[in-house]
Design an enzyme around this catalytic site. Structure first.
Site, PDB file in Angstrom:
ATOM      1  N   GLY A 160       8.136  22.501  33.452  1.00 31.04           N
ATOM      2  CA  GLY A 160       9.260  21.937  33.891  1.00 31.04           C
ATOM      3  C   GLY A 160      10.311  21.459  33.030  1.00 31.04           C
ATOM      4  O   GLY A 160      11.600  21.721  33.486  1.00 31.04           O
ATOM      5  N   ASP A 183      10.802  17.052  32.670  1.00 31.09           N
ATOM      6  CA  ASP A 183      11.654  17.264  33.800  1.00 31.09           C
ATOM      7  C   ASP A 183      11.730  16.272  34.741  1.00 31.09           C
ATOM      8  O   ASP A 183      12.886  15.607  35.055  1.00 31.09           O
ATOM      9  CB  ASP A 183      11.137  18.643  34.580  1.00 31.09           C
ATOM     10  CG  ASP A 183       9.806  18.686  35.081  1.00 31.09           C
ATOM     11  OD1 ASP A 183       8.759  17.687  34.653  1.00 31.09           O
ATOM     12  OD2 ASP A 183       9.292  19.533  35.845  1.00 31.09           O
ATOM     13  N   ASP A 223       7.294  11.366  38.308  1.00 29.98           N
ATOM     14  CA  ASP A 223       6.981  11.039  39.843  1.00 29.98           C
ATOM     15  C   ASP A 223       5.839   9.683  39.984  1.00 29.98           C
ATOM     16  O   ASP A 223       6.162   8.769  39.782  1.00 29.98           O
ATOM     17  CB  ASP A 223       6.394  12.546  40.398  1.00 29.98           C
ATOM     18  CG  ASP A 223       6.169  12.405  41.876  1.00 29.98           C
ATOM     19  OD1 ASP A 223       7.434  12.125  42.678  1.00 29.98           O
ATOM     20  OD2 ASP A 223       5.410  12.753  42.231  1.00 29.98           O
ATOM     21  N   SER A 224       4.767  10.005  40.182  1.00 34.24           N
ATOM     22  CA  SER A 224       3.574   8.779  39.992  1.00 34.24           C
ATOM     23  C   SER A 224       3.605   8.316  38.652  1.00 34.24           C
ATOM     24  O   SER A 224       3.285   7.097  38.611  1.00 34.24           O
ATOM     25  CB  SER A 224       2.384   9.552  40.299  1.00 34.24           C
ATOM     26  OG  SER A 224       1.663  10.225  39.507  1.00 34.24           O
ATOM     27  N   ASP A 260       9.686  23.969  39.910  1.00 34.27           N
ATOM     28  CA  ASP A 260       9.365  24.929  40.629  1.00 34.27           C
ATOM     29  C   ASP A 260       9.277  24.601  41.993  1.00 34.27           C
ATOM     30  O   ASP A 260       8.862  23.414  42.312  1.00 34.27           O
ATOM     31  CB  ASP A 260       8.083  25.519  40.104  1.00 34.27           C
ATOM     32  CG  ASP A 260       6.907  24.734  40.414  1.00 34.27           C
ATOM     33  OD1 ASP A 260       6.949  23.404  40.066  1.00 34.27           O
ATOM     34  OD2 ASP A 260       5.964  25.012  41.080  1.00 34.27           O
TER      35      ASP A 260
HETATM   36  P1  IMP Z   1       3.428  12.654  37.950  1.00 37.71           P
HETATM   37  O1  IMP Z   1       2.325  12.985  37.324  1.00 37.71           O
HETATM   38  O2  IMP Z   1       3.414  12.245  39.359  1.00 37.71           O
HETATM   39  O3  IMP Z   1       4.716  11.773  37.492  1.00 37.71           O
HETATM   40  O4  IMP Z   1       4.254  14.344  38.272  1.00 37.71           O
HETATM   41  C1  IMP Z   1       4.933  14.707  37.251  1.00 37.71           C
HETATM   42  C2  IMP Z   1       4.821  16.306  37.259  1.00 37.71           C
HETATM   43  O5  IMP Z   1       4.793  16.853  38.813  1.00 37.71           O
HETATM   44  C3  IMP Z   1       6.334  16.684  36.806  1.00 37.71           C
HETATM   45  O6  IMP Z   1       6.166  16.917  35.426  1.00 37.71           O
HETATM   46  C4  IMP Z   1       6.454  17.806  37.705  1.00 37.71           C
HETATM   47  O7  IMP Z   1       6.156  19.223  37.052  1.00 37.71           O
HETATM   48  C5  IMP Z   1       5.817  17.887  39.022  1.00 37.71           C
HETATM   49  N1  IMP Z   1       6.727  17.193  40.197  1.00 37.71           N
HETATM   50  C6  IMP Z   1       6.945  15.891  40.638  1.00 37.71           C
HETATM   51  N2  IMP Z   1       7.702  16.017  41.600  1.00 37.71           N
HETATM   52  C7  IMP Z   1       8.357  16.992  41.712  1.00 37.71           C
HETATM   53  C8  IMP Z   1       9.340  17.567  42.537  1.00 37.71           C
HETATM   54  O8  IMP Z   1       9.970  17.021  43.240  1.00 37.71           O
HETATM   55  N3  IMP Z   1       9.627  19.065  42.085  1.00 37.71           N
HETATM   56  C9  IMP Z   1       9.025  19.617  41.203  1.00 37.71           C
HETATM   57  N4  IMP Z   1       8.079  19.134  40.644  1.00 37.71           N
HETATM   58  C10 IMP Z   1       7.839  17.999  40.686  1.00 37.71           C
HETATM   59 MG    MG Z   2       6.360  18.701  34.732  1.00 37.08          MG
END
Ligand code: IMP
Ligand code: MG
Length: 186
Positions: free
Chosen positions: A48, A105, A108-109, A164
């Site tokens: 991303g 990119d 999120d969590s 994506d």
């Molecule tokens: P986390 O581990 O929940 O912080 O997720 C992070 C990863 O999930 C990011 O690096 C993205 O690749 C993917 N991701 C989280 N939210 C989105 C979104 O809204 N669109 C696309 N990819 C996302």
């Molecule tokens: Mg990512």
């Protein structure tokens, strides 16, 4: 035949000009903060972060090297992270004694980055900072210090500009919100 992106797009959230202006600002700030730094390493988290890295890097006039790492979380479905993160592809360069700036990119969590940062910290960089284009603060489950944020966004699934929708549409020049009926596994 696969549908074009318009079929999945609810609205454009951040258009190309707004993205590029903000990335130029981030680059200017990074130039100030790292002025005189002799060993800056930009580490892009794949996939991303790739568009963001390539645009951001061209605004950074402090000499630097780039490298890539791919990480993914698994267990909960394509659009939700879990605590189980793995490194799918490790970087090539040695981070020891480098000033590492992680380029991501979206947060999120926070699970993915928490794991990546912990992995890097164990390798003893001179410093470790984080630059994320997008931040979904309301989704955070683990605490992460983000040094540079492009845009804080609401809890909506977005795609384009590296992000994506089921692996497609990373090439779009804007960030768009996906229609909820396009997100079938949630
Ligand atoms: P986390 O581990 O929940 O912080 O997720 C992070 C990863 O999930 C990011 O690096 C993205 O690749 C993917 N991701 C989280 N939210 C989105 C979104 O809204 N669109 C696309 N990819 C996302
Ligand atoms: Mg990512």
């Amino acid at each position: 035949m696969a549908l074009a992106y318009e079929a999945y797009l609810q609205e454009i959230l951040i258009d190309e000009a707004t993205l590029q202006n903000r990335i130029a600002q981030l680059g200017a700030q990074i130039n100030l903060d790292y002025a005189g730094c002799g060993n800056l390493l930009l580490l892009c988290v794949l996939k991303g972060g790739v568009m963001f890295l390539s645009d951001l890097s061209r605004h950074i006039n402090v000499p630097h090297v780039i490298d890539f790492m791919a990480a993914s979380s698994y267990g909960k479905g394509a659009r939700q992270s879990t605590g189980s993160v793995r490194i799918d592809m490790d970087m090539r360069l040695d981070v020891k004694d480098k000033h590492v700036l992680v380029v991501e990119d979206i947060i999120d969590s926070g699970y993915t980055l928490a794991f990546v940062l912990k992995t890097l910290r164990n390798r003893e960089p001179a410093s470790l900072k984080l630059c994320a284009l997008l931040n979904k603060q309301s989704r955070r489950e683990v605490d992460i210090d983000v040094d540079y944020i492009g845009f804080n966004i609401e809890n909506k699934y977005v795609f384009g500009y590296g992000l994506d929708l089921d692996e497609r549409f990373r090439n779009l020049r804007f960030v768009g919100v996906a229609r909820t009926d396009a997100l079938v596994d949630e």
